[in-house]
Design an enzyme around this catalytic site. Structure first.
Site, PDB file in Angstrom:
ATOM      1  N   ARG A 221       0.759  -1.148  -0.131  1.00  0.00           N
ATOM      2  CA  ARG A 221      -0.153  -0.250   0.243  1.00  0.00           C
ATOM      3  C   ARG A 221       0.855   0.739  -0.357  1.00  0.00           C
ATOM      4  NH1 ARG A 221      -2.870  -3.255  -1.016  1.00  0.00           N
ATOM      5  NH2 ARG A 221      -5.432  -3.570  -0.828  1.00  0.00           N
ATOM      6  N   GLU A 250      -4.070   7.594  -4.067  1.00  0.00           N
ATOM      7  CA  GLU A 250      -4.562   7.106  -5.633  1.00  0.00           C
ATOM      8  C   GLU A 250      -5.964   7.965  -5.785  1.00  0.00           C
ATOM      9  OE1 GLU A 250      -4.258   2.770  -5.362  1.00  0.00           O
ATOM     10  OE2 GLU A 250      -2.159   3.060  -4.752  1.00  0.00           O
ATOM     11  N   HIS A 268      -1.452   0.420  -9.557  1.00  0.00           N
ATOM     12  CA  HIS A 268      -2.327  -0.071  -8.602  1.00  0.00           C
ATOM     13  C   HIS A 268      -2.964  -1.643  -9.587  1.00  0.00           C
ATOM     14  CE1 HIS A 268      -4.089  -0.779  -4.584  1.00  0.00           C
ATOM     15  NE2 HIS A 268      -3.533  -2.129  -5.106  1.00  0.00           N
TER      16      HIS A 268
HETATM   17  P1  NDP Z   1      -0.601 -11.460   5.237  1.00  0.00           P
HETATM   18  O1  NDP Z   1      -1.666 -11.083   6.284  1.00  0.00           O
HETATM   19  O2  NDP Z   1      -1.080 -13.537   4.585  1.00  0.00           O
HETATM   20  O3  NDP Z   1       1.388 -10.939   5.058  1.00  0.00           O
HETATM   21  C1  NDP Z   1       1.410  -9.983   5.413  1.00  0.00           C
HETATM   22  C2  NDP Z   1       2.668  -9.696   6.180  1.00  0.00           C
HETATM   23  O4  NDP Z   1       3.041  -8.816   6.453  1.00  0.00           O
HETATM   24  C3  NDP Z   1       2.692 -10.890   7.167  1.00  0.00           C
HETATM   25  O5  NDP Z   1       4.021 -11.663   6.862  1.00  0.00           O
HETATM   26  C4  NDP Z   1       2.847  -9.703   8.787  1.00  0.00           C
HETATM   27  O6  NDP Z   1       4.024 -10.325   9.954  1.00  0.00           O
HETATM   28  C5  NDP Z   1       3.901  -8.952   7.800  1.00  0.00           C
HETATM   29  N1  NDP Z   1       3.459  -7.290   8.889  1.00  0.00           N
HETATM   30  C6  NDP Z   1       1.562  -7.032   9.047  1.00  0.00           C
HETATM   31  N2  NDP Z   1       2.466  -6.012   9.485  1.00  0.00           N
HETATM   32  C7  NDP Z   1       4.020  -5.691   9.662  1.00  0.00           C
HETATM   33  C8  NDP Z   1       4.539  -4.580  10.465  1.00  0.00           C
HETATM   34  N3  NDP Z   1       4.324  -3.498  11.138  1.00  0.00           N
HETATM   35  N4  NDP Z   1       5.982  -4.829  10.315  1.00  0.00           N
HETATM   36  C9  NDP Z   1       6.346  -5.888   9.340  1.00  0.00           C
HETATM   37  N5  NDP Z   1       5.561  -6.932   8.610  1.00  0.00           N
HETATM   38  C10 NDP Z   1       4.332  -6.906   8.767  1.00  0.00           C
HETATM   39  O7  NDP Z   1      -1.246 -10.873   3.731  1.00  0.00           O
HETATM   40  P2  NDP Z   1      -0.927 -11.047   2.235  1.00  0.00           P
HETATM   41  O8  NDP Z   1       0.285 -11.721   2.289  1.00  0.00           O
HETATM   42  O9  NDP Z   1      -2.467 -11.715   1.717  1.00  0.00           O
HETATM   43  O10 NDP Z   1      -1.109  -9.670   1.777  1.00  0.00           O
HETATM   44  C11 NDP Z   1      -0.641  -8.428   1.921  1.00  0.00           C
HETATM   45  C12 NDP Z   1      -0.521  -7.028   1.598  1.00  0.00           C
HETATM   46  O11 NDP Z   1      -0.634  -6.611  -0.251  1.00  0.00           O
HETATM   47  C13 NDP Z   1      -2.159  -7.040   1.592  1.00  0.00           C
HETATM   48  O12 NDP Z   1      -2.999  -6.607   2.547  1.00  0.00           O
HETATM   49  C14 NDP Z   1      -2.594  -5.817   0.480  1.00  0.00           C
HETATM   50  O13 NDP Z   1      -2.472  -4.588   1.303  1.00  0.00           O
HETATM   51  C15 NDP Z   1      -1.574  -6.248  -0.954  1.00  0.00           C
HETATM   52  N6  NDP Z   1      -1.889  -6.475  -2.223  1.00  0.00           N
HETATM   53  C16 NDP Z   1      -1.716  -5.562  -3.069  1.00  0.00           C
HETATM   54  C17 NDP Z   1      -1.782  -5.967  -4.525  1.00  0.00           C
HETATM   55  C18 NDP Z   1      -1.513  -4.770  -5.290  1.00  0.00           C
HETATM   56  O14 NDP Z   1      -2.399  -4.287  -6.545  1.00  0.00           O
HETATM   57  N7  NDP Z   1      -0.389  -4.625  -5.303  1.00  0.00           N
HETATM   58  C19 NDP Z   1      -2.722  -6.936  -4.706  1.00  0.00           C
HETATM   59  C20 NDP Z   1      -3.399  -7.995  -2.746  1.00  0.00           C
HETATM   60  C21 NDP Z   1      -2.710  -7.646  -1.855  1.00  0.00           C
HETATM   61  P3  NDP Z   1       3.231 -11.240  10.924  1.00  0.00           P
HETATM   62  O15 NDP Z   1       2.650 -12.460  10.045  1.00  0.00           O
HETATM   63  O16 NDP Z   1       5.112 -12.089  11.425  1.00  0.00           O
HETATM   64  O17 NDP Z   1       2.149 -10.776  11.142  1.00  0.00           O
END
Ligand code: NDP
Length: 305
Positions: A221, A250, A268
């Protein structure tokens, strides 16, 4: 028939399936008292005031995995269950990540312009680019998509490291500090959720640690990266390159970013292929139809337990 409020765009196929069991209303004209379900998307979300103005709302199906545009605490307090579309887009977003990295390293936009403009004929061969081989890839957020990114890079480079809130049971080195990881990698890939917990976690010190030979790829994001700090770092070349699919406001993209040649900009489109959007749309529809049937959703957001 139950009443569904449709926010954002849906495909004809989604509409056809929904129309079999719901009366579909548009945000221009809907009976607030009757709405029991909402179908929205990551880019649109739902305003808290709108949610609170729907007294019989029971379920929100979000077309997209990121749900930072929905206030989950407020929904839970109102007894509303929220679902999203995890996993079906992992591979596509990973492909977008690899594409952005390659476009930065191999200057695909510059060389396309070189070929199209006739520069090749008039000025000769295009300047050399950098090899994308043997680079250390640092993944910020080793979740579902982060793991798919690691899987896609793994046959190509053994040098994958990561930073998440928690250490995972994976063969890649873990950094508990983001600045330290940025200093150790060539490419920093952001793939965390958005929202207050990750706001501007990629800040000036992280960008400085990534350095003049470093590349930032953001498919998470816009809010995750301090955008003014990123612009300054790219302008002064204290950061080498950036490949960005997401932005702070955006669809507006700052002119300063558009003016830079060491950045690749995408609107995006991380998951935006026909095949993946079809799969996401089907899951979003299945969620809301299952809720109508038995009050549960296939892929409720993790906050619901
Ligand atoms: P997940 O929930 O599976 O993974 C998110 C990861 O981020 C986890 O490993 C989590 O760590 C980590 N995380 C969360 N907060 C923090 C933090 N403060 N510091 C460090 N690491 C952190 O989500 P997805 O992989 O399914 O999706 C991730 C994101 O990708 C979505 O939420 C969306 O924002 C973005 N996205 C973008 C798209 C695009 O079109 N560009 C399309 C789809 C998604 P932990 O496991 O340790 O909690």
């Amino acid at each position: 028939m139950s009443d569904l409020l449709q926010l954002g765009r849906i495909s004809d196929d989604m509409r056809e399936q929904l129309a079999r069991v719901f009366t579909i209303h548009s945000p221009d004209d809907f009976p607030a008292e009757k709405i029991t379900h909402v179908l929205t998307s990551s880019g649109v979300g739902i305003a808290r005031t709108l949610m609170e103005g729907l007294p019989n709302l029971k379920a929100i199906s979000n077309y997209g995995v990121g749900y930072d545009a929905i206030d989950i605490d407020a929904a839970t307090a109102q007894g509303i269950i929220v679902s999203h579309t995890p996993n079906v887009l992992n591979s596509e977003v990973a492909t977008t990540t690899v594409m952005l990295m390659l476009m930065c390293y191999r200057e695909a936009l510059r060389d396309d312009a070189w070929a199209r403009s006739g520069n090749w004929e008039t000025s000769g061969a295009a300047p050399l680019t950098r090899s994308a081989d043997n680079q250390t890839i640092g993944i910020l957020g080793l979740g579902r998509i982060g793991q798919a990114i690691a899987d896609k890079f793994a046959p190509w480079t053994p040098k994958i490291v990561y930073h998440s809130r928690t250490k995972k049971d994976v063969p890649y080195p873990y950094y508990d500090n983001l600045v330290d990881m940025a200093a150790a990698c060539d490419v920093l890939v952001c793939v965390t959720p958005g929202g207050s917990g990750t706001k501007n976690i990629v800040n000036a010190p992280v960008l400085e640690a990534l350095g003049p030979q470093g590349t930032l790829i953001n498919v998470s994001r816009g809010s995750v990266v301090d955008e003014p700090a990123l612009i300054t770092a790219l302008q002064t070349k204290t950061l080498g390159w950036a490949g960005l699919d997401v932005f702070e406001n955006e669809p507006a993209i700052p002119q300063a970013l558009r003016d830079l040649s060491n950045v690749v900009l995408l609107p995006h489109v991380g998951s935006a292929t026909v095949e993946t959007r079809r799969a996401m749309g089907q899951l979003a529809v299945d969620n809301v139809i299952q809720h109508l049937r038995d009050g549960t959703m296939i892929t409720a957001v993790p906050e619901h337990g």
